[in-house]
Design a protein around this motif. Structure first.
Motif, PDB file in Angstrom:
ATOM      1  N   GLN A  81     -20.782  39.163  26.156  1.00 22.41           N
ATOM      2  CA  GLN A  81     -22.239  39.138  26.072  1.00 22.41           C
ATOM      3  C   GLN A  81     -22.844  39.475  27.432  1.00 22.41           C
ATOM      4  O   GLN A  81     -22.336  39.050  28.462  1.00 22.41           O
ATOM      5  N   GLN A 133     -29.446  39.161  21.339  1.00 17.77           N
ATOM      6  CA  GLN A 133     -28.225  39.285  22.119  1.00 17.77           C
ATOM      7  C   GLN A 133     -27.817  40.739  22.223  1.00 17.77           C
ATOM      8  O   GLN A 133     -28.022  41.522  21.295  1.00 17.77           O
ATOM      9  N   GLY A 168     -24.287  42.852  23.722  1.00 17.77           N
ATOM     10  CA  GLY A 168     -22.964  42.731  24.274  1.00 17.77           C
ATOM     11  C   GLY A 168     -22.066  43.837  23.773  1.00 17.77           C
ATOM     12  O   GLY A 168     -22.549  44.840  23.221  1.00 17.77           O
TER      13      GLY A 168
END
Length: 156
Positions: A2, A151, A153
């Motif tokens: 991440q 998020q 990543g």
């Protein structure tokens, strides 16, 4: 893996366009969420609003060659947005490697394989070992932008 982005807002106003937008940071289930909103206008040779970040604090390249692609947790207003990657290979601001993703009203994880990113205005091939910047853009047509990213990543 991440990433911990420090998002920045950029619009076509840097080149004389008139699109309007904003970047806000909120919280969802205890984690920060970046939200890009705005109105994309094609007037005055414009046509985009963007949120982007350097993948390292000093802007240097990150070696992402161990991963298969980019993974983004997102939601939005049902529109299609560009995801753009910049690498250390690129020297001009208009050069990138790009693909598209639709931001559905419900949260979802979009997996974007690196081999899906197409070169734009460059003869270079994408090199994940030279990744510098990731951007999310509302671009190319008149519309209301509204996309949230929880998020970002990489996945294997």
């Amino acid at each position: 893996m991440q990433l911990n982005p420090t998002w920045e807002f950029v619009s076509d106003r840097v080149m004389g366009g008139v699109s309007e937008g904003a970047l806000s940071i909120a919280s969802h289930e205890g984690q920060p969420v970046a939200r890009l909103t705005g109105r994309v206008s094609l007037e005055n040779n414009g046509g985009f609003v963007q949120m982007a970040f350097d993948v390292t604090p000093d802007g240097s390249a990150l070696d992402a060659s161990k991963w298969a692609g980019l993974e983004i947790t997102l939601r939005g207003n049902g529109e299609t947005y560009d995801i753009r990657l910049r690498t250390a290979q690129l020297t001009r601001p208009w050069q990138s490697f790009r693909t598209q993703v639709t931001a559905t009203p419900s949260w979802r994880i979009a997996r974007l394989p690196f081999d899906r990113f197409e070169p734009h205005r460059t003869t270079q091939s994408f090199d994940p070992a030279a990744l510098r910047r990731i951007g999310v853009l509302a671009i190319g047509k008149v519309f209301e932008a509204d996309i949230s990213v929880a998020q970002v990543g990489f996945y294997r």
